[in-house]
Design a protein around this motif. Structure first.
Motif, PDB file in Angstrom:
ATOM      1  N   SER A 233       7.775 -14.689 -33.498  1.00 24.62           N
ATOM      2  CA  SER A 233       6.419 -14.763 -34.046  1.00 24.62           C
ATOM      3  C   SER A 233       5.626 -15.876 -33.381  1.00 24.62           C
ATOM      4  N   GLY A 234       4.307 -15.745 -33.471  1.00 19.64           N
ATOM      5  CA  GLY A 234       3.423 -16.792 -32.975  1.00 19.64           C
ATOM      6  C   GLY A 234       3.685 -17.154 -31.534  1.00 19.64           C
ATOM      7  N   ASP A 235       3.769 -18.473 -31.249  1.00 19.72           N
ATOM      8  CA  ASP A 235       3.957 -18.901 -29.862  1.00 19.72           C
ATOM      9  C   ASP A 235       5.358 -18.587 -29.338  1.00 19.72           C
ATOM     10  N   ARG A 236       6.285 -18.134 -30.220  1.00 19.17           N
ATOM     11  CA  ARG A 236       7.609 -17.731 -29.771  1.00 19.17           C
ATOM     12  C   ARG A 236       7.607 -16.303 -29.215  1.00 19.17           C
ATOM     13  N   THR A 237       6.465 -15.613 -29.311  1.00 21.49           N
ATOM     14  CA  THR A 237       6.358 -14.292 -28.685  1.00 21.49           C
ATOM     15  C   THR A 237       6.073 -14.389 -27.185  1.00 21.49           C
ATOM     16  N   ASN A 238       5.859 -15.607 -26.676  1.00 23.08           N
ATOM     17  CA  ASN A 238       5.570 -15.801 -25.253  1.00 23.08           C
ATOM     18  C   ASN A 238       6.287 -17.059 -24.772  1.00 23.08           C
ATOM     19  N   PRO A 239       7.236 -16.919 -23.806  1.00 26.06           N
ATOM     20  CA  PRO A 239       7.675 -15.661 -23.190  1.00 26.06           C
ATOM     21  C   PRO A 239       8.563 -14.857 -24.129  1.00 26.06           C
ATOM     22  N   GLY A 377       0.569 -18.475 -21.726  1.00 29.26           N
ATOM     23  CA  GLY A 377      -0.240 -17.989 -22.835  1.00 29.26           C
ATOM     24  C   GLY A 377       0.369 -18.334 -24.183  1.00 29.26           C
ATOM     25  N   SER A 378      -0.441 -18.191 -25.234  1.00 27.14           N
ATOM     26  CA  SER A 378       0.013 -18.589 -26.568  1.00 27.14           C
ATOM     27  C   SER A 378       0.791 -17.496 -27.281  1.00 27.14           C
ATOM     28  N   GLU A 379       0.550 -16.216 -26.938  1.00 22.98           N
ATOM     29  CA  GLU A 379       1.239 -15.119 -27.609  1.00 22.98           C
ATOM     30  C   GLU A 379       1.468 -13.975 -26.614  1.00 22.98           C
ATOM     31  N   GLY A 380       2.278 -12.996 -27.027  1.00 15.48           N
ATOM     32  CA  GLY A 380       2.532 -11.825 -26.205  1.00 15.48           C
ATOM     33  C   GLY A 380       2.809 -10.613 -27.069  1.00 15.48           C
ATOM     34  N   VAL A 381       2.729  -9.438 -26.456  1.00 11.63           N
ATOM     35  CA  VAL A 381       2.926  -8.164 -27.162  1.00 11.63           C
ATOM     36  C   VAL A 381       4.081  -7.416 -26.521  1.00 11.63           C
ATOM     37  N   LYS A 382       5.018  -6.958 -27.336  1.00 13.23           N
ATOM     38  CA  LYS A 382       6.156  -6.150 -26.893  1.00 13.23           C
ATOM     39  C   LYS A 382       6.040  -4.771 -27.526  1.00 13.23           C
ATOM     40  N   LEU A 383       6.046  -3.725 -26.669  1.00 15.27           N
ATOM     41  CA  LEU A 383       6.034  -2.335 -27.122  1.00 15.27           C
ATOM     42  C   LEU A 383       7.092  -1.563 -26.353  1.00 15.27           C
ATOM     43  N   GLU A 384       7.678  -0.576 -27.005  1.00 17.18           N
ATOM     44  CA  GLU A 384       8.713   0.252 -26.379  1.00 17.18           C
ATOM     45  C   GLU A 384       8.771   1.577 -27.124  1.00 17.18           C
ATOM     46  N   GLN A 385       8.775   2.667 -26.365  1.00 17.20           N
ATOM     47  CA  GLN A 385       8.828   3.995 -26.971  1.00 17.20           C
ATOM     48  C   GLN A 385      10.055   4.748 -26.471  1.00 17.20           C
ATOM     49  N   GLN A 386      10.815   5.326 -27.398  1.00 15.22           N
ATOM     50  CA  GLN A 386      12.009   6.105 -27.067  1.00 15.22           C
ATOM     51  C   GLN A 386      11.621   7.573 -26.945  1.00 15.22           C
ATOM     52  N   VAL A 387      12.023   8.202 -25.815  1.00 19.12           N
ATOM     53  CA  VAL A 387      11.575   9.558 -25.510  1.00 19.12           C
ATOM     54  C   VAL A 387      12.738  10.393 -25.003  1.00 19.12           C
ATOM     55  N   VAL A 388      12.539  11.710 -25.012  1.00 12.30           N
ATOM     56  CA  VAL A 388      13.470  12.627 -24.361  1.00 12.30           C
ATOM     57  C   VAL A 388      12.722  13.333 -23.243  1.00 12.30           C
TER      58      VAL A 388
END
Length: 407
Positions: A233-239, A377-388
């Motif tokens: 969370s917060g600044d721990r999302t980056n890196p 940077g102060s924050e970051g976004v992680k996204l991941e989608q599982q697909v077939v």
């Protein structure tokens, strides 16, 4: 429980048992196919995930992953020899498998102390005897994972060792329709955990408090274990790659996670999402990060198709803006099955040092990845989608939504 719920549960159980029967036969046949392609009579398996794939037996997977105390030899004709941990033969009950069970010989230092080398020689003599009994005049043996004493003993006895891990990765890479059913069951359990985390996400709780809800739902639905602790969370999302801690969540900051959850029947649900704490409206900077990560995932999903090479996908993949390039995720996409699996697709900028080619095939299940966070940077976004991957492109395996209202 109401009568109709009991009936539904019995129907689901019957359906799952039928699916498991077909999946077991399919997976063993895939292992046999790889052995025949390599002109190899047998493979010796120590990796607990490979043992699960080939035999559908499981015994303390995390512990036996560190302490090699059970092992299996699968022959190209489908015959299976299983060396089971102390008094654990019961884990094989209920399987329609042509298996001969024996007692495992433990020869790691934990099991054998300073007698490890002698025990390894006893172990190797039995392995060679089994190999040559069932495959006379053969000296080739595939092995997925083996400690130094064991490998040395087999080689000194004239055995030629082949890369069994590569064979197993290739075997595991194409999922049958029934395997996809089991994977979807694991994903549904994971989605219950994500839903619970979403409901409980509020200022004042710790990262660990929130992460515990995913574990709760996984075990509650018959799941098994979680490979990582990737929630920050917060600044721990980056890196990225900071595991969950006792940090207290603050109103309005970002919260990101990666489930890496091995759920029911041993299949992995690997989903990443990012929210704001308290489900507040994102700031302009948070929205920009999210839009960028969302664009990367969905652009790359639109590219994927059977027949495309890994190199071509890497070359055509969404280009990460310079501001976020240093903190990029370790790959663009990777295979997924019982855990992270072959292939792992390198970014174009990393290709010369870490890329390898191959071809996408229908039936592969994959995770399309993004991490967007500026260096410093102060924050970051992680996204991941599982697909077939199908003949027509790729289809999401999860119904877990994105924050499309932020776009």
């Amino acid at each position: 429980m109401a009568e109709c719920e009991v009936i539904d549960a019995l129907v689901d159980s019957t359906r799952t048992n039928h699916t498991l029967h077909d999946v077991r036969a399919y997976r063993l046949a895939r292992v046999q196919e790889q052995l025949r392609k390599a002109n190899c009579p047998a493979i010796l398996l120590y990796d607990p995930v490979n043992i699960r794939y080939a035999t559908d037996t499981s015994n303390m997977q995390i512990w036996t992953g560190r302490n090699p105390s059970r092992y299996v030899m699968v022959f190209a004709d489908g015959r299976v020899i299983g060396w089971e941990f102390h008094s654990c033969e019961h884990v094989w009950k209920g399987l329609s498998l042509n298996v001969e069970l024996r007692h495992a010989i433990g020869w790691t230092f934990f099991n054998a102390g300073h007698d490890a080398e002698r025990r390894a020689k006893v172990w190797s003599a039995e392995i060679i005897d089994v190999l040559r009994t069932h495959a006379p005049n053969e000296s080739r043996l595939a092995v997925d994972r083996l400690d130094p004493f064991g490998a040395a003993c087999l080689v000194e006895s004239g055995v030629t060792l082949l890369d069994g891990q590569a064979m197993m990765e290739l075997a595991r890479s194409i999922k049958s329709l029934d395997e996809q059913v089991l994977m979807r069951e694991s994903i549904r359990a994971c989605e219950k955990g994500i839903e619970r985390m979403h409901h409980e996400l509020r200022p004042g709780i710790t990262e660990q408090d929130l992460w515990a809800h995913l574990h709760y739902e996984n075990i509650r639905h018959g799941g098994e274990w979680i490979e990582t602790r990737l929630l920050s969370s917060g600044d721990r999302t980056n890196p990225w790659m900071q595991e969950c801690s006792a940090r207290v969540l603050q109103h309005g900051e970002l919260l990101a996670f990666d489930t890496d959850m091995v759920g029911p029947n041993g299949y992995c649900a690997d989903i990443s999402r990012t929210w704001t704490v308290g489900h507040t409206r994102p700031s302009d900077e948070q929205r920009k990060l999210y839009e960028t990560a969302y664009s990367q995932v969905h652009f790359n999903m639109s590219l994927l198709r059977a027949g495309m090479t890994f190199r071509e996908f890497s070359e055509k993949a969404w280009k990460i803006p310079d501001a976020y390039l240093k903190n990029r995720y370790s790959c663009i996409a990777h295979g997924i099955g019982m855990v992270d699996e072959y292939p792992s697709i390198a970014h174009q900028v990393d290709w010369d040092g870490g890329g390898y080619d191959g071809q996408f095939e229908a039936g592969m299940t994959l995770c399309v990845e993004s991490y967007i966070g500026a260096d410093g940077g102060s924050e970051g976004v992680k996204l991941e989608q599982q697909v077939v991957l199908t003949e027509h492109g790729c289809e999401p395996l999860t119904s877990c939504g994105f924050e499309t209202g932020w776009l």
